[in-house]
Every structure is written in C-alpha cells, then in structure tokens.
Design a protein around this motif. Structure first.
Motif, mmCIF file in Angstrom:
data_model
loop_
_atom_site.group_PDB
_atom_site.id
_atom_site.type_symbol
_atom_site.label_atom_id
_atom_site.label_comp_id
_atom_site.label_asym_id
_atom_site.label_seq_id
_atom_site.Cartn_x
_atom_site.Cartn_y
_atom_site.Cartn_z
ATOM 1 N N LEU A 256 35.165 40.337 42.803
ATOM 2 C CA LEU A 256 34.177 40.729 41.967
ATOM 3 C C LEU A 256 33.058 39.787 41.225
ATOM 4 O O LEU A 256 31.910 40.295 41.442
ATOM 5 C CB LEU A 256 35.195 40.953 40.829
ATOM 6 C CG LEU A 256 34.524 41.684 39.477
ATOM 7 C CD1 LEU A 256 33.812 42.965 39.870
ATOM 8 C CD2 LEU A 256 35.432 41.876 38.151
ATOM 9 N N ALA A 257 33.510 38.446 41.551
ATOM 10 C CA ALA A 257 32.425 37.569 41.052
ATOM 11 C C ALA A 257 31.741 37.480 42.219
ATOM 12 O O ALA A 257 30.332 37.311 41.862
ATOM 13 C CB ALA A 257 33.206 36.195 40.763
ATOM 14 N N ILE B 250 30.525 39.701 44.348
ATOM 15 C CA ILE B 250 29.592 41.087 44.172
ATOM 16 C C ILE B 250 28.787 40.704 43.113
ATOM 17 O O ILE B 250 27.622 41.242 43.137
ATOM 18 C CB ILE B 250 30.597 42.319 44.077
ATOM 19 C CG1 ILE B 250 31.569 42.602 45.261
ATOM 20 C CG2 ILE B 250 29.613 43.426 43.700
ATOM 21 C CD1 ILE B 250 32.483 43.644 45.114
ATOM 22 N N LEU B 251 29.004 40.227 42.086
ATOM 23 C CA LEU B 251 28.209 40.160 40.813
ATOM 24 C C LEU B 251 27.277 38.957 41.232
ATOM 25 O O LEU B 251 26.401 38.825 40.409
ATOM 26 C CB LEU B 251 28.993 40.168 39.503
ATOM 27 C CG LEU B 251 29.730 41.353 39.174
ATOM 28 C CD1 LEU B 251 30.560 40.936 37.756
ATOM 29 C CD2 LEU B 251 28.859 42.382 38.866
ATOM 30 N N GLY B 252 27.466 38.152 41.982
ATOM 31 C CA GLY B 252 26.539 36.926 42.220
ATOM 32 C C GLY B 252 27.056 35.625 41.620
ATOM 33 O O GLY B 252 26.276 34.786 41.504
ATOM 34 N N PHE B 253 28.045 35.542 41.210
ATOM 35 C CA PHE B 253 28.517 34.332 40.600
ATOM 36 C C PHE B 253 29.248 33.465 41.761
ATOM 37 O O PHE B 253 30.464 33.597 41.915
ATOM 38 C CB PHE B 253 29.487 34.396 39.345
ATOM 39 C CG PHE B 253 29.087 35.307 38.293
ATOM 40 C CD1 PHE B 253 28.222 35.002 37.404
ATOM 41 C CD2 PHE B 253 29.560 36.672 38.048
ATOM 42 C CE1 PHE B 253 27.375 35.582 36.500
ATOM 43 C CE2 PHE B 253 28.994 37.433 36.835
ATOM 44 C CZ PHE B 253 28.081 36.875 36.009
#
Length: 58
Positions: free
Chosen positions: A14-15, A17-20
């Motif tokens: 998830l991180a 995908i979100l760019g973190f």
C-alpha cells in the motif's frame, strides 16, 4: 507472527502504491524479518516433534 508478517507486507504494498518509498522499505524489511523468524520457529518445532516422536496437533 505470520499474521504480522502479512500485515507488514500489505502495508509495504500500500505504501509503495501511494509513493511512500521510505515507509514501504521499512515495512518490507519488517515483513521479511517476521517471516524469517516464523520459519525458524516452525522448523525447530517440527524437528522437536519428529525427534520426540510426537504427532503434531491441530
């Protein structure tokens, strides 16, 4: 322990995908560590069960 490894793996995906990217890397490292610890404990328990001649219980 295996449940937490899956949780950290999901957080890493998830991180990512979100760019973190920093957070994704840390979560991936934690997931790998927990999965490795789970595998070591699993192998030790199976070896102990085989050496003592006991059946694994569900």
């Amino acid at each position: 322990m295996l449940k937490w490894a899956f949780v950290f793996a999901a957080v890493a995906v998830l991180a990512g995908i979100l760019g973190f990217s920093g957070m994704a890397g840390e979560a991936t490292g934690a997931a790998k560590l927990l999965f490795g610890l789970f595998m070591v404990v699993f192998v030790v328990m199976v070896a102990l069960a085989v050496m003592t001649g006991q059946r694994l219980r569900r």
